[in-house]
Scaffold this active site. Sequence first.
Site, PDB file in Angstrom:
ATOM      1  N   ARG A 128      -4.334 -16.782  29.460  1.00 16.38           N
ATOM      2  CA  ARG A 128      -3.924 -18.102  29.443  1.00 16.38           C
ATOM      3  C   ARG A 128      -2.049 -17.864  28.777  1.00 16.38           C
ATOM      4  O   ARG A 128      -2.162 -18.034  27.393  1.00 16.38           O
ATOM      5  CB  ARG A 128      -4.630 -18.845  28.431  1.00 16.38           C
ATOM      6  N   GLN A 133       0.972 -18.474  34.400  1.00 19.49           N
ATOM      7  CA  GLN A 133       0.557 -20.004  34.742  1.00 19.49           C
ATOM      8  C   GLN A 133       0.611 -20.168  36.509  1.00 19.49           C
ATOM      9  O   GLN A 133       0.075 -20.777  37.009  1.00 19.49           O
ATOM     10  CB  GLN A 133       1.739 -21.097  34.245  1.00 19.49           C
ATOM     11  N   ASP A 136      -2.564 -19.089  37.938  1.00 13.96           N
ATOM     12  CA  ASP A 136      -3.679 -19.855  37.590  1.00 13.96           C
ATOM     13  C   ASP A 136      -4.730 -20.438  38.583  1.00 13.96           C
ATOM     14  O   ASP A 136      -4.475 -21.676  38.697  1.00 13.96           O
ATOM     15  CB  ASP A 136      -3.495 -20.706  36.356  1.00 13.96           C
ATOM     16  N   SER A 139      -7.078 -23.124  37.411  1.00 12.20           N
ATOM     17  CA  SER A 139      -6.482 -24.813  37.076  1.00 12.20           C
ATOM     18  C   SER A 139      -6.082 -25.356  38.356  1.00 12.20           C
ATOM     19  O   SER A 139      -6.320 -26.634  38.365  1.00 12.20           O
ATOM     20  CB  SER A 139      -4.991 -24.517  36.254  1.00 12.20           C
ATOM     21  N   TYR A 235      -9.866 -22.860  25.799  1.00 13.76           N
ATOM     22  CA  TYR A 235     -10.999 -23.389  26.195  1.00 13.76           C
ATOM     23  C   TYR A 235     -11.507 -23.999  25.093  1.00 13.76           C
ATOM     24  O   TYR A 235     -11.602 -23.401  24.060  1.00 13.76           O
ATOM     25  CB  TYR A 235     -11.667 -22.428  26.955  1.00 13.76           C
TER      26      TYR A 235
END
Length: 392
Positions: A128, A133, A136, A139, A235
């Site tokens: 993360r 990003q 990801d 997500s 998380y």
Amino acid sequence: MIIGVPKETHPGERRVALVPGVLPALLKAGLEVLIEPGAGLEAGYPDDSYRDKKGKVAANRADLFRMADVILQVRGFGTNTEAGRADLELLKRDQILIGFQDPLVSTDAMKKLAGRGVTVFALELLPRITRAQVMDALSSMATVAGYKAVLMGAERLPRMFPMLMTAAGTVAPARVFVIGAGVAGLQAIATAKRLGAVVQAYDVRPSVKEQAKSVGAKFVELPLEAAGTEGAGGYARAMDEAFYQKQRDTMARVVAETDVVISTAAIPGKKAPVLITAKMVESMAPGSVIVDLAAENGGNCELTRPGQVVSAHGVTIIGAVNLASTVPYHASQMYAKNISALLLNMISKEGKFQLKMEDEIVRETLVARGGELVQPRIREILGLPPINTAQT
């Protein structure tokens, strides 16, 4: 290098690992893209749409595996152990596999892949960090699931979401409670708000309070000790049963007053915590709905049955699984961007694959190489001694 995209074989899976829109970037990097016939059809991408972007279509699945240097999948063998078993014999030594693998749970599958001598990357293990990003995929798929969960709840609820003022009187808005304000939860909040519901949200991590409020929810404050509830990467951390009991006790009143509960609470690599008991379900008004996005990992509701819709005490409980596959066009579009970004991160200017172990993204997502499991967390789960991943 040839990038192969096979048709997904998991029952009900409609996504595809690459969409035509990402092919120009891959071709510009010196790669070729080979698609199995019909791979993207169920997601809304026919074979000709790949040909239009200079992609090629293989004769059949066996030819694709034989010709490809890299295999991109949505569901790798770890997440498709039954239907995916037929592909094991098609794998070549040193072939590169990238996709969802469920590596911390499907350790036996990871051992079988390692035994075939392939190089395996698991998208679930992506660190993360800001640079990752765009890669990801968890997500991205959670965004789709959060959106679809609200639509499922609205469809089952015997009342409308928005407040209406009509000649026949005022219709009160539906009350939605979202448990877990991660990516799926935040999208659920935003979608329910757009549909006109009154939305409340709760998360064990106090750091997400402002995020939940920013997309339209009233954040439910529970008198619980929040220290230590957030783990690595943001998380939620697994807590003891005494904590979850207090959580259930204080959450019961909110659940009882809610028309639709969307539960998204999950702990990576572990069974989902039970937050909604049978007694809490009984307290809800007849016609209420629970959409349990944690169903695949056991469920947040005590009465959830993964993949099934059950009724108890007049309440409908949806054991939602693989919701991203029910919106395959956009889910595939997002996934393709994620997986191609990860792949391109490992392609040199000459179009060659390079394994840069000094790169945290590569180091964390690499599961197996050269016939050996190399991911430290998986080795720890299996009781294997640590190895120096920088030298694998």
